[in-house]
Design an enzyme around this catalytic site. Structure first.
Site, PDB file in Angstrom:
ATOM      1  N   HIS A  10       0.874  -1.177   0.000  1.00  0.00           N
ATOM      2  CA  HIS A  10       0.000   0.000   0.000  1.00  0.00           C
ATOM      3  C   HIS A  10       0.914   1.231   0.000  1.00  0.00           C
ATOM      4  O   HIS A  10       2.011   1.173   0.558  1.00  0.00           O
ATOM      5  CB  HIS A  10      -0.815  -0.066   1.302  1.00  0.00           C
ATOM      6  CG  HIS A  10      -1.907   0.942   1.427  1.00  0.00           C
ATOM      7  ND1 HIS A  10      -1.669   2.264   1.736  1.00  0.00           N
ATOM      8  CD2 HIS A  10      -3.254   0.825   1.342  1.00  0.00           C
ATOM      9  CE1 HIS A  10      -2.824   2.906   1.826  1.00  0.00           C
ATOM     10  NE2 HIS A  10      -3.803   2.060   1.584  1.00  0.00           N
TER      11      HIS A  10
ATOM     12  N   GLN B 146      -4.509  -5.178   6.660  1.00  0.00           N
ATOM     13  CA  GLN B 146      -5.474  -6.083   6.014  1.00  0.00           C
ATOM     14  C   GLN B 146      -5.523  -7.449   6.677  1.00  0.00           C
ATOM     15  O   GLN B 146      -6.372  -8.270   6.325  1.00  0.00           O
ATOM     16  CB  GLN B 146      -5.114  -6.308   4.542  1.00  0.00           C
ATOM     17  CG  GLN B 146      -5.418  -5.175   3.615  1.00  0.00           C
ATOM     18  CD  GLN B 146      -6.860  -4.734   3.608  1.00  0.00           C
ATOM     19  OE1 GLN B 146      -7.780  -5.546   3.707  1.00  0.00           O
ATOM     20  NE2 GLN B 146      -7.072  -3.448   3.487  1.00  0.00           N
TER      21      GLN B 146
ATOM     22  N   LYS C 176     -10.617  -0.765  10.267  1.00  0.00           N
ATOM     23  CA  LYS C 176     -10.764  -1.958   9.421  1.00  0.00           C
ATOM     24  C   LYS C 176     -11.158  -3.188  10.226  1.00  0.00           C
ATOM     25  O   LYS C 176     -11.381  -4.258   9.670  1.00  0.00           O
ATOM     26  CB  LYS C 176      -9.469  -2.205   8.638  1.00  0.00           C
ATOM     27  CG  LYS C 176      -9.254  -1.140   7.556  1.00  0.00           C
ATOM     28  CD  LYS C 176      -8.034  -1.378   6.712  1.00  0.00           C
ATOM     29  CE  LYS C 176      -7.941  -0.244   5.678  1.00  0.00           C
ATOM     30  NZ  LYS C 176      -6.671  -0.263   4.958  1.00  0.00           N
TER      31      LYS C 176
ATOM     32  N   CYS D  22      -4.697   2.369  -3.758  1.00  0.00           N
ATOM     33  CA  CYS D  22      -3.478   2.870  -3.098  1.00  0.00           C
ATOM     34  C   CYS D  22      -2.315   1.917  -3.287  1.00  0.00           C
ATOM     35  O   CYS D  22      -1.466   1.766  -2.400  1.00  0.00           O
ATOM     36  CB  CYS D  22      -3.696   3.131  -1.606  1.00  0.00           C
ATOM     37  SG  CYS D  22      -4.958   4.329  -1.254  1.00  0.00           S
TER      38      CYS D  22
HETATM   39  C1  PLP Z   1      -5.727   0.535   4.705  1.00  0.00           C
HETATM   40  C2  PLP Z   1      -4.308   0.161   4.606  1.00  0.00           C
HETATM   41  C3  PLP Z   1      -3.293   1.027   5.009  1.00  0.00           C
HETATM   42  C4  PLP Z   1      -3.559   2.422   5.480  1.00  0.00           C
HETATM   43  O1  PLP Z   1      -4.376   2.454   6.597  1.00  0.00           O
HETATM   44  P1  PLP Z   1      -4.981   3.826   7.127  1.00  0.00           P
HETATM   45  O2  PLP Z   1      -6.038   3.382   8.066  1.00  0.00           O
HETATM   46  O3  PLP Z   1      -5.514   4.551   5.929  1.00  0.00           O
HETATM   47  O4  PLP Z   1      -3.870   4.577   7.774  1.00  0.00           O
HETATM   48  C5  PLP Z   1      -2.001   0.570   4.938  1.00  0.00           C
HETATM   49  N1  PLP Z   1      -1.706  -0.649   4.500  1.00  0.00           N
HETATM   50  C6  PLP Z   1      -2.650  -1.513   4.099  1.00  0.00           C
HETATM   51  C7  PLP Z   1      -2.262  -2.883   3.653  1.00  0.00           C
HETATM   52  C8  PLP Z   1      -3.983  -1.131   4.129  1.00  0.00           C
HETATM   53  O5  PLP Z   1      -4.924  -1.978   3.729  1.00  0.00           O
END
Ligand code: PLP
Length: 404
Positions: A121, A201, A224, A362
């Site tokens: 990411h 994730q 998440k 991203c």
């Molecule tokens: C969502 C995500 C991020 C970033 O997380 P934030 O909550 O936006 O800071 C980083 N790495 C992975 C693998 C992600 O899925």
């Protein structure tokens, strides 16, 4: 097995109609929905104990501080950290990674190397690029193969005594690949490098054990894993957190301040400058309790079934190509319909009440690898159903007819 209807009833938002259709929420990789217990805990905090923490002698401040520290211990237990002070509250994964990368500026010098993977990411790329620019260190990339798996022989040959940091995700947000982090951690340590695992994730699907993994840092986001936005975790081994300088200066992170010299507070406060997101920290504990109540083993088994079901159904659609076919995969499917832009599909199925992510997720380097502008990504949670997958597949067929 899980009682999915009972679980779905815990999530008020799922009963909603969107554009006149029952909501099908398949964008769990971007953020999860929140169960009623989490919503209630947010309100309860503000109704009953809202006060600033670690400061006041008054009762509410004490209650809020106790609840905040109890949440820290819950998270410590959840990830199996040795000490509660190894659990730092941040605003999210991005903040956590930046805090570590910033700390490494005091350690790295020109000629040192930082390894990231081709599956990262942007949050786990850009802070390391910034670090390398500041220090003259070199950023190197562990390549991936067509299936969306990291090429471990290449990882092995990239590692050397120059490697000071390896930053890799546990699970890829764009493709769902589960990376062999146990192997990668062991190999990094063999050359004396530190390793940071981006668990953003992974934590929705599994319970990490940082002692068994022996990683130096493990980071994730509250939003998440059924918790609120604006809170995340930086786990670091005590010795590393002692060694790294603080990321931000301010209140709460100091022991003494004069205009000549400031000394820093002990862990974890050294990394927690300013008033944190108190409610979100406390409620993250509630969210973790909720998930543990369902059980991560149950979640994993059920989500794997959803993944298999959806993969088989989707492959029946002509011209549909799945990106990321790793042997070890979580419930994420990235795909495209031949000759159609992912954005157009996303727009049409939104009209049918279906929420998916379209674009580069991203993770532009992955899209560049496949030479595509982006994908449609369906990411399933334990509250999704095979009925929803059927609705989704029919909607895709409809979109395909309209757009081709
Ligand atoms: C969502 C995500 C991020 C970033 O997380 P934030 O909550 O936006 O800071 C980083 N790495 C992975 C693998 C992600 O899925």
């Amino acid at each position: 097995m899980l009682d999915i209807q009972k679980i779905r009833a815990d999530f008020p938002i799922l009963a909603q109609k969107v554009n006149g259709k029952p909501l099908v929420y398949f964008d769990n990789g971007a953020t999860s929905q929140k169960p009623q217990v989490v919503l209630d805990a947010i309100t309860k905090y503000y109704k009953e104990i809202n006060a600033n923490i670690h400061r006041g002698v008054h009762t509410l401040s004490q209650l809020a501080t106790d609840a905040y520290e109890e949440a820290r211990r819950k998270i410590q237990n959840h990830i199996h950290a040795q000490f509660a002070h190894e659990v730092i509250f941040t605003s999210g994964t991005t903040h956590s990674i930046n805090a570590v990368a910033n700390g490494f500026a005091s350690i790295l010098k020109a000629g040192d190397e930082v390894l990231v993977s081709a599956l990262e990411h942007h949050s786990n790329i850009v802070p390391w690029q910034m670090l390398c620019e500041r220090t003259g260190a070199t950023l190197k990339v562990i390549p991936m193969n067509e299936q969306g798996e990291l090429i471990l022989s290449e990882y092995d040959s990239l590692l050397s005594e120059k490697t000071k940091m390896v930053a890799v995700n546990h699970i890829s947000n764009a493709l769902g690949t589960i990376n062999p982090i146990e192997y990668m951690i062991e190999k990094a340590h063999q050359v004396g490098a530190a390793i940071l695992i981006d668990g953003a994730q992974a934590t929705p699907h599994l319970k990490p054990d940082v002692i068994a993994l022996d990683c130096d840092f493990y980071v994730f986001s509250g939003h998440k894993i059924c918790g609120p936005t604006g809170v995340g975790i930086l786990y670091g081994k005590e010795e590393w957190l002692q060694k790294l300088p603080p990321y931000q200066g301010g209140g709460e992170m100091i022991a003494t301040v004069s205009f000549e010299k400031t000394t820093y507070a002990d862990l974890p406060h050294k990394f927690e400058a300013g008033t944190p997101n108190i409610e979100a920290g406390i409620v993250l504990g509630t969210a973790i309790d909720y998930l543990n109540g369902i059980g991560f083993q149950n979640i994993a088994t059920y989500e794997q079934r959803l993944l298999e079901y959806a993969t088989a159904k989707l492959l029946e659609i002509e011209g549909l190509k799945i990106y990321g076919t790793a042997k070890e995969k979580t419930s994420v499917i990235s795909f495209n319909l031949e000759g159609i832009h992912p954005y157009d599909v996303g727009t049409i199925i939104d009209k049918l009440g279906i929420a998916v992510r379209t674009g580069h997720h991203c993770a532009q380097p992955i899209m560049d690898f496949y030479k595509i502008p982006g994908t449609i990504r369906a990411s399933f949670a334990f509250y999704n159903t095979t009925d929803e997958i059927d609705i989704f597949v029919e909607a895709l067929k409809k979109a395909q007819k309209m757009l081709l």
